[in-house]
Scaffold this motif. Structure first.
Motif, PDB file in Angstrom:
ATOM      1  N   UNK A 209     -22.674 -33.404  -2.484  1.00  0.00           N
ATOM      2  CA  UNK A 209     -22.919 -34.724  -1.911  1.00  0.00           C
ATOM      3  C   UNK A 209     -21.848 -35.733  -2.311  1.00  0.00           C
ATOM      4  N   UNK A 210     -20.730 -35.272  -2.765  1.00  0.00           N
ATOM      5  CA  UNK A 210     -19.661 -36.193  -3.152  1.00  0.00           C
ATOM      6  C   UNK A 210     -19.207 -37.015  -1.945  1.00  0.00           C
ATOM      7  N   UNK A 211     -19.113 -38.329  -2.136  1.00  0.00           N
ATOM      8  CA  UNK A 211     -18.686 -39.224  -1.066  1.00  0.00           C
ATOM      9  C   UNK A 211     -19.818 -39.756  -0.213  1.00  0.00           C
ATOM     10  N   UNK A 212     -21.058 -39.374  -0.499  1.00  0.00           N
ATOM     11  CA  UNK A 212     -22.212 -39.851   0.272  1.00  0.00           C
ATOM     12  C   UNK A 212     -22.975 -40.876  -0.552  1.00  0.00           C
ATOM     13  N   UNK A 213     -23.464 -41.944   0.101  1.00  0.00           N
ATOM     14  CA  UNK A 213     -24.276 -42.921  -0.602  1.00  0.00           C
ATOM     15  C   UNK A 213     -25.719 -42.433  -0.685  1.00  0.00           C
ATOM     16  N   UNK A 214     -26.562 -43.180  -1.390  1.00  0.00           N
ATOM     17  CA  UNK A 214     -27.952 -42.759  -1.609  1.00  0.00           C
ATOM     18  C   UNK A 214     -28.718 -42.617  -0.302  1.00  0.00           C
TER      19      UNK A 214
ATOM     20  N   UNK B 174     -27.545 -41.861   2.683  1.00  0.00           N
ATOM     21  CA  UNK B 174     -27.100 -40.657   3.394  1.00  0.00           C
ATOM     22  C   UNK B 174     -27.645 -39.399   2.732  1.00  0.00           C
ATOM     23  N   UNK B 175     -27.722 -39.416   1.394  1.00  0.00           N
ATOM     24  CA  UNK B 175     -28.268 -38.246   0.680  1.00  0.00           C
ATOM     25  C   UNK B 175     -29.737 -38.061   1.014  1.00  0.00           C
ATOM     26  N   UNK B 176     -30.516 -39.149   1.029  1.00  0.00           N
ATOM     27  CA  UNK B 176     -31.936 -39.057   1.363  1.00  0.00           C
ATOM     28  C   UNK B 176     -32.138 -38.570   2.793  1.00  0.00           C
ATOM     29  N   UNK B 177     -31.303 -39.041   3.715  1.00  0.00           N
ATOM     30  CA  UNK B 177     -31.416 -38.600   5.111  1.00  0.00           C
ATOM     31  C   UNK B 177     -31.105 -37.116   5.217  1.00  0.00           C
TER      32      UNK B 177
END
Length: 205
Positions: free
Chosen positions: A69-74, A76-79
């Motif tokens: 998940x490097x480069x993704x915000x919280x 985007x990670x939850x989605x």
């Protein structure tokens, strides 16, 4: 067969096993490393199915710092995690897109329904009028059911709890052990048990 025959040299008694071709050596992809790259490591997001090839020391170092998940915000990670729970397949709300394809009551439905479906819980999105399910009319008693109730000394208005209580009472009243071993009441007790078992089998208790 003559040893001088031209066909003698062509006869083979056993076929030589084919040896697998040696795999080409793969070097470690770490910068400045000359070891063999025997261990693969995923390249990461947006490159699924692609791998780096490292030696043992470099693949261990790579795995310690690997972050999918490097480069993704919280958000985007939850989605992504929410989509992963359903296998990243498209979904829709019940009664959403499918309910819109159906016409309201009074018209012909897309799938040939002549009457609007009964939807008391508004599963189809509330596009149809709801109606309570019709209550079934109580059916009349069969002869065997009426006779079994009479054997227990009850009428057709008896509830399941009343039938069970009456059965226990009659069993105690007609049991031979309560009458000094008198077996003259065995026939009556047998009728009571048979009547109760029948009522139980047809759902009266």
């Amino acid at each position: 067969m003559k040893l001088e025959s031209a066909y003698f040299d062509k006869i083979r008694t056993r076929r030589e096993p084919q040896r697998p071709a040696r795999a080409s050596l793969r070097l470690c992809e770490a910068e400045g490393c000359s070891q063999q790259g025997e261990y693969r490591a995923p390249k990461g997001r947006q490159a699924e199915g692609e791998y780096f090839w490292f030696c043992l020391d470099h693949v261990r170092a790579y795995n310690k710092t690997y972050n999918y998940f490097s480069g993704m915000d919280d958000e985007a990670i939850q989605a992504y995690q929410k989509a992963a729970s359903i296998g990243h397949r498209p979904t829709w709300k019940v009664g959403g897109a499918h309910a819109e394809e159906l016409q309201p009551p009074g018209g012909r439905a897309k799938f040939g329904w002549q009457q609007p479906p009964n939807d008391p819980f508004e599963i189809l999105g509330g596009n149809f009028r709801t109606r309570a399910p019709e209550r079934e009319e109580p059916r009349g008693l069969r002869n065997m059911e009426r006779k079994s109730l009479q054997t227990l000394g009850l009428d057709e208005t008896a509830t399941p709890a009343e039938i069970k209580a009456q059965f226990k009472l009659l069993v105690k009243r007609h049991h031979p052990d309560l009458h000094g071993g008198d077996r003259s009441l065995e026939d009556k007790l047998r009728e009571i048990i048979q009547a109760y078992n029948y009522l139980k089998s047809v759902g009266f208790c």
